[in-house]
Design a protein around this motif. Structure first.
Motif, mmCIF file in Angstrom:
data_model
loop_
_atom_site.group_PDB
_atom_site.id
_atom_site.type_symbol
_atom_site.label_atom_id
_atom_site.label_comp_id
_atom_site.label_asym_id
_atom_site.label_seq_id
_atom_site.Cartn_x
_atom_site.Cartn_y
_atom_site.Cartn_z
ATOM 1 N N TYR A 1 0.995 -0.969 -0.786
ATOM 2 C CA TYR A 1 -0.016 -0.035 0.096
ATOM 3 C C TYR A 1 0.463 1.104 0.210
ATOM 4 N N HIS A 2 0.673 2.384 -0.707
ATOM 5 C CA HIS A 2 1.562 3.155 -0.979
ATOM 6 C C HIS A 2 0.950 4.534 -0.430
ATOM 7 N N LEU A 3 1.545 4.251 0.144
ATOM 8 C CA LEU A 3 0.610 6.062 1.147
ATOM 9 C C LEU A 3 1.436 7.501 1.640
ATOM 10 N N ALA A 4 1.440 8.272 1.026
ATOM 11 C CA ALA A 4 2.473 9.507 0.377
ATOM 12 C C ALA A 4 2.155 10.911 1.654
ATOM 13 N N ILE A 5 2.662 11.495 2.478
ATOM 14 C CA ILE A 5 3.115 12.873 2.898
ATOM 15 C C ILE A 5 2.909 13.980 2.396
ATOM 16 N N GLU A 6 2.273 14.903 2.418
ATOM 17 C CA GLU A 6 1.856 15.848 1.480
ATOM 18 C C GLU A 6 2.545 17.365 2.815
ATOM 19 N N GLY B 1 7.737 22.559 6.321
ATOM 20 C CA GLY B 1 8.088 23.181 7.631
ATOM 21 C C GLY B 1 6.872 22.163 8.491
ATOM 22 N N ALA B 2 6.044 21.296 7.551
ATOM 23 C CA ALA B 2 4.555 20.978 8.124
ATOM 24 C C ALA B 2 5.026 19.768 9.107
ATOM 25 N N GLY B 3 6.128 19.187 8.886
ATOM 26 C CA GLY B 3 6.211 18.540 10.010
ATOM 27 C C GLY B 3 6.194 16.659 9.092
ATOM 28 N N LYS B 4 6.766 16.362 7.764
ATOM 29 C CA LYS B 4 6.625 15.758 6.952
ATOM 30 C C LYS B 4 7.245 14.409 7.124
ATOM 31 N N GLY B 5 8.602 14.746 7.882
ATOM 32 C CA GLY B 5 9.015 13.962 7.870
ATOM 33 C C GLY B 5 8.957 13.176 9.618
ATOM 34 N N THR B 6 8.862 14.130 10.916
ATOM 35 C CA THR B 6 8.574 13.701 11.910
ATOM 36 C C THR B 6 7.253 12.424 11.685
#
Length: 221
Positions: free
Chosen positions: A3-8, A12-17
């Protein structure tokens, strides 16, 4: 197939954490999860070139179309890496995917019509011409601009620049247009997109809390 889940989200939105917290939350459920962060600055030609652009070291201005090709190339060069991970995992969490390319490059155009044309072209380039698998679900992390700038200041030094703000991060007007573009993408495809707030009341939510909300809404069996 994983399953492919993208965080966008804007810078500075906090995507990495949040992406890292998502992998931890999924693994705690017994799922095999892996994280892929784009751009892959040290692993691909496209990623390296993007780093030069963002660090302000490119000797000439990069048009939105040229930059879009570099971001797409980074994912094309990563295709075998992603496929190998997908064969061995249940869920792949992406820190940025094709929508990031669409939202950012469209934000650099001069009109709504040109922005729409460019976003359609980028989607076609990545998913059709390059044959990349689009995310099954995309999460837009809705983070106020002032909070996002604070998060950027807390980032560790990046591999591609020693500056606190790179070329895109330093442009407040660009970041606001990026946020508008993300909201438009989410509104246009509600089956694929979910919007998740990263701030509650007076302060930011914990990444683990955000991750739990996202996981709870995934159609995983």
């Amino acid at each position: 197939m994983a399953y492919h889940l993208a965080i966008e989200g804007a810078d500075g939105a906090g995507k990495g954490t949040v992406s890292a917290a998502l992998v931890e939350a999924l693994r705690a459920q017994g799922r095999r999860a892996a994280l892929v962060s784009f751009p892959r600055y040290a692993e691909t030609v496209g990623g390296y070139a993007i780093g030069e652009v963002l660090a302000g070291r490119m000797p000439r201005t990069t048009s939105p179309e040229a930059a879009a090709v570099l971001y797409a190339l980074d994912r094309l060069e990563s295709r075998d890496h992603v496929r190998a991970l997908a064969d061995d995992h249940d869920v792949l969490v992406f820190d940025r995917h094709v929508a990031s390319n669409m939202a950012y490059q469209a934000a650099r155009t001069s009109s709504i019509e040109e922005a729409g044309r460019l976003m359609r072209w980028i989607w076609q380039l990545e998913t059709e011409q390059f044959g990349l698998i689009p995310p099954d679900r995309a999460i837009y992390l809705d983070t106020p601009a002032e909070v996002a700038r604070g998060f950027i200041r807390l980032k560790q030094q990046r591999s591609y620049t020693a500056r606190t703000f790179d070329e895109y991060e330093a442009d407040d007007a660009l970041q606001n247009r990026v946020r508008d573009n993300y909201r438009g993408l989410a509104a246009a495809d509600p089956e694929r997109w979910r919007i998740v707030a990263t701030v509650a009341g007076e302060g930011p939510r914990a990444p683990a809390e955000i991750a739990q909300e996202i996981v709870a809404g995934l159609p995983l069996t």
